[in-house]
Design a protein around this motif. Structure first.
Motif, PDB file in Angstrom:
ATOM      1  N   ILE A   1       0.734  -1.059   0.107  1.00  0.00           N
ATOM      2  CA  ILE A   1       0.216   0.317   0.006  1.00  0.00           C
ATOM      3  C   ILE A   1       0.665   1.387  -0.060  1.00  0.00           C
ATOM      4  N   GLY A   2       0.583   1.941  -1.114  1.00  0.00           N
ATOM      5  CA  GLY A   2       1.579   3.289  -1.023  1.00  0.00           C
ATOM      6  C   GLY A   2       1.209   4.105  -2.272  1.00  0.00           C
ATOM      7  N   ASN A   3       1.726   5.243  -2.341  1.00  0.00           N
ATOM      8  CA  ASN A   3       1.848   6.125  -3.619  1.00  0.00           C
ATOM      9  C   ASN A   3       2.924   5.715  -4.629  1.00  0.00           C
ATOM     10  N   GLU A   4       2.766   5.529  -5.816  1.00  0.00           N
ATOM     11  CA  GLU A   4       3.759   5.040  -6.634  1.00  0.00           C
ATOM     12  C   GLU A   4       4.812   6.327  -7.051  1.00  0.00           C
ATOM     13  N   GLN A   5       4.053   7.732  -7.254  1.00  0.00           N
ATOM     14  CA  GLN A   5       4.959   8.606  -7.701  1.00  0.00           C
ATOM     15  C   GLN A   5       5.753   8.919  -6.062  1.00  0.00           C
ATOM     16  N   LYS A   6       5.036   9.059  -5.090  1.00  0.00           N
ATOM     17  CA  LYS A   6       5.838   9.364  -3.918  1.00  0.00           C
ATOM     18  C   LYS A   6       6.933   8.374  -3.415  1.00  0.00           C
ATOM     19  N   ILE A   7       6.559   6.858  -3.609  1.00  0.00           N
ATOM     20  CA  ILE A   7       7.527   6.045  -3.072  1.00  0.00           C
ATOM     21  C   ILE A   7       8.650   6.194  -3.925  1.00  0.00           C
ATOM     22  N   ARG A   8       8.454   6.571  -5.500  1.00  0.00           N
ATOM     23  CA  ARG A   8       9.342   6.492  -6.420  1.00  0.00           C
ATOM     24  C   ARG A   8      10.844   7.565  -6.055  1.00  0.00           C
ATOM     25  N   GLU A   9       9.880   8.464  -5.288  1.00  0.00           N
ATOM     26  CA  GLU A   9      10.774   9.921  -4.880  1.00  0.00           C
ATOM     27  C   GLU A   9      11.862   9.263  -3.870  1.00  0.00           C
ATOM     28  N   VAL A  10      10.988   8.472  -3.059  1.00  0.00           N
ATOM     29  CA  VAL A  10      11.567   8.044  -1.943  1.00  0.00           C
ATOM     30  C   VAL A  10      12.951   7.370  -2.154  1.00  0.00           C
ATOM     31  N   ALA A  11      12.655   6.311  -2.998  1.00  0.00           N
ATOM     32  CA  ALA A  11      13.382   5.174  -3.547  1.00  0.00           C
ATOM     33  C   ALA A  11      14.679   5.878  -4.331  1.00  0.00           C
ATOM     34  N   THR A  12      14.467   7.107  -5.041  1.00  0.00           N
ATOM     35  CA  THR A  12      15.550   7.734  -5.734  1.00  0.00           C
ATOM     36  C   THR A  12      16.334   8.519  -4.814  1.00  0.00           C
ATOM     37  N   ASN A  13      15.652   9.251  -3.642  1.00  0.00           N
ATOM     38  CA  ASN A  13      16.360   9.878  -2.669  1.00  0.00           C
ATOM     39  C   ASN A  13      17.429   8.767  -1.967  1.00  0.00           C
ATOM     40  N   LEU A  14      17.105   7.926  -1.511  1.00  0.00           N
ATOM     41  CA  LEU A  14      17.588   6.812  -0.753  1.00  0.00           C
ATOM     42  C   LEU A  14      18.826   6.254  -1.550  1.00  0.00           C
ATOM     43  N   VAL A  15      18.757   5.924  -2.864  1.00  0.00           N
ATOM     44  CA  VAL A  15      19.949   5.457  -3.580  1.00  0.00           C
ATOM     45  C   VAL A  15      20.721   6.468  -3.949  1.00  0.00           C
ATOM     46  N   ASP A  16      20.215   7.750  -4.203  1.00  0.00           N
ATOM     47  CA  ASP A  16      21.133   8.698  -4.491  1.00  0.00           C
ATOM     48  C   ASP A  16      21.713   9.290  -3.036  1.00  0.00           C
ATOM     49  N   ASN A  17      21.367   9.244  -2.239  1.00  0.00           N
ATOM     50  CA  ASN A  17      22.300   9.567  -0.942  1.00  0.00           C
ATOM     51  C   ASN A  17      23.422   8.456  -0.667  1.00  0.00           C
ATOM     52  N   ALA A  18      22.840   7.129  -1.093  1.00  0.00           N
ATOM     53  CA  ALA A  18      24.080   6.018  -0.964  1.00  0.00           C
ATOM     54  C   ALA A  18      25.082   6.159  -1.850  1.00  0.00           C
ATOM     55  N   ILE A  19      24.757   6.886  -3.054  1.00  0.00           N
ATOM     56  CA  ILE A  19      25.978   7.057  -3.877  1.00  0.00           C
ATOM     57  C   ILE A  19      26.959   8.327  -3.484  1.00  0.00           C
ATOM     58  N   LYS A  20      26.028   9.268  -2.954  1.00  0.00           N
ATOM     59  CA  LYS A  20      26.838  10.547  -2.457  1.00  0.00           C
ATOM     60  C   LYS A  20      27.689  10.501  -1.387  1.00  0.00           C
ATOM     61  N   TYR A  21      27.174   9.550  -0.289  1.00  0.00           N
ATOM     62  CA  TYR A  21      27.893   9.426   0.854  1.00  0.00           C
ATOM     63  C   TYR A  21      28.841   7.839   0.871  1.00  0.00           C
ATOM     64  N   SER A  22      29.165   7.759  -0.354  1.00  0.00           N
ATOM     65  CA  SER A  22      30.122   6.425  -0.429  1.00  0.00           C
ATOM     66  C   SER A  22      31.132   6.962  -1.126  1.00  0.00           C
ATOM     67  N   PRO A  23      32.409   6.254  -0.751  1.00  0.00           N
ATOM     68  CA  PRO A  23      33.581   6.700  -1.231  1.00  0.00           C
ATOM     69  C   PRO A  23      33.565   6.061  -2.711  1.00  0.00           C
ATOM     70  N   ASN A  24      34.558   6.441  -3.510  1.00  0.00           N
ATOM     71  CA  ASN A  24      34.900   5.703  -4.833  1.00  0.00           C
ATOM     72  C   ASN A  24      35.075   4.140  -4.785  1.00  0.00           C
ATOM     73  N   LYS A  25      34.673   3.480  -5.543  1.00  0.00           N
ATOM     74  CA  LYS A  25      34.904   2.051  -5.650  1.00  0.00           C
ATOM     75  C   LYS A  25      33.905   1.395  -4.655  1.00  0.00           C
ATOM     76  N   GLY A  26      33.177   1.982  -4.048  1.00  0.00           N
ATOM     77  CA  GLY A  26      32.325   1.463  -3.149  1.00  0.00           C
ATOM     78  C   GLY A  26      31.008   0.471  -3.848  1.00  0.00           C
ATOM     79  N   SER A  27      30.134   0.177  -3.000  1.00  0.00           N
ATOM     80  CA  SER A  27      29.130  -0.583  -3.597  1.00  0.00           C
ATOM     81  C   SER A  27      27.885  -0.455  -2.723  1.00  0.00           C
ATOM     82  N   ILE A  28      26.617  -0.610  -3.377  1.00  0.00           N
ATOM     83  CA  ILE A  28      25.571  -0.362  -2.848  1.00  0.00           C
ATOM     84  C   ILE A  28      24.605  -1.636  -3.195  1.00  0.00           C
TER      85      ILE A  28
END
Length: 254
Positions: free
Chosen positions: A141-168
């Motif tokens: 149960i959720g809102n597709e557009q809003k949860i996509r926004e959440v997913a994008t933010n979480l993955v983007d943060n993981a990239i931003k706050y990881s050093p080079n050659k890291g993994s997600i």
């Protein structure tokens, strides 16, 4: 309320302190309205600037690499400003109770598959590998557009706050009546104190590791508001120097 006692600790009465916070609430309201107006007014010129930059980009010869690079940088800065304005507007709407989430049955697999695929291009610039562990899970149960926004933010943060050659790593698990999605990185990690404030408005982790990482401090605050509006939960687990896992839980439709 505090008790008044005798020397033998016998209560003789109480003292009550009442604080009028009406003015503070009014100031908060004025502040939110000011932020909303400023952010809203900035929206149109930012959109116009982006349009003009796109036109210039098309007209400049491909051989003129230096000018193309300057234009690319200008577009990047303008996009950052646009993201800031959008975050400010959404944060104020949340505070004023204007955030609406029409709930429906949504497919988390398709959302995170698309988001991780799109993010892989950005991750490659830091030689970060994104591994999405696709699995069979029920719809939630959720809102597709809003949860996509959440997913994008979480993955983007993981990239931003990881050093080079890291993994997600992104994966799902079923727990009772909920589906839990985890976004795990091999980034800088957080202290217990930082985790407590992570979803607060305007909070950003500031240390030597995160120096130079851009952001507004609104992304995770908005994520929490969205997830809670969808009837879910979001939390973080981390250890300094050992990466972080941000998890969100949403109810199964059946």
């Amino acid at each position: 309320v505090a008790p008044i006692t005798t020397g033998h600790e016998k209560v003789r009465g109480v003292v009550a302190t009442i604080q009028d916070i009406t003015t503070e609430k009014e100031l908060d309201k004025v502040k939110d309205e000011f932020v909303y107006v400023v952010a809203h007014e900035l929206g149109n010129p930012i959109f116009a600037i982006d349009g003009y930059l796109s036109i210039l980009d098309e007209k400049i010869k491909k051989s003129d690499k230096e000018t193309k690079d300057i234009l690319s940088s200008a577009k990047s800065v303008n996009q950052q400003l646009s993201s800031l304005v959008n975050d400010l507007l959404e944060a104020v709407r949340n505070e004023q109770g204007q955030l609406t989430c029409e709930l429906d049955s949504i497919d988390l697999v398709s959302i995170f598959k698309e988001v991780t695929s799109s993010a892989s291009f950005k991750a490659k610039t830091k030689e970060i590998k994104i591994n999405y562990l696709e699995s069979k899970i029920p719809k939630v149960i959720g809102n597709e557009q809003k949860i996509r926004e959440v997913a994008t933010n979480l993955v983007d943060n993981a990239i931003k706050y990881s050093p080079n050659k890291g993994s997600i790593e992104v994966f799902h698990e079923i727990e009772g009546k909920e589906v839990i999605t985890h976004v795990r990185d091999t980034g800088y990690g957080m202290s217990a104190e930082e985790q407590e404030k992570l979803f607060d408005k305007f909070y950003r982790i500031k240390n030597e590791d995160t120096k130079g990482v851009s952001g507004t401090g609104l992304g995770l605050f908005i994520c929490r508001q969205i997830v809670e509006k969808c009837g879910g939960r979001i939390w973080a687990e981390s250890e300094k120097g050992k990466g972080s896992t941000i998890s969100l839980s949403l109810r199964k439709t059946k």
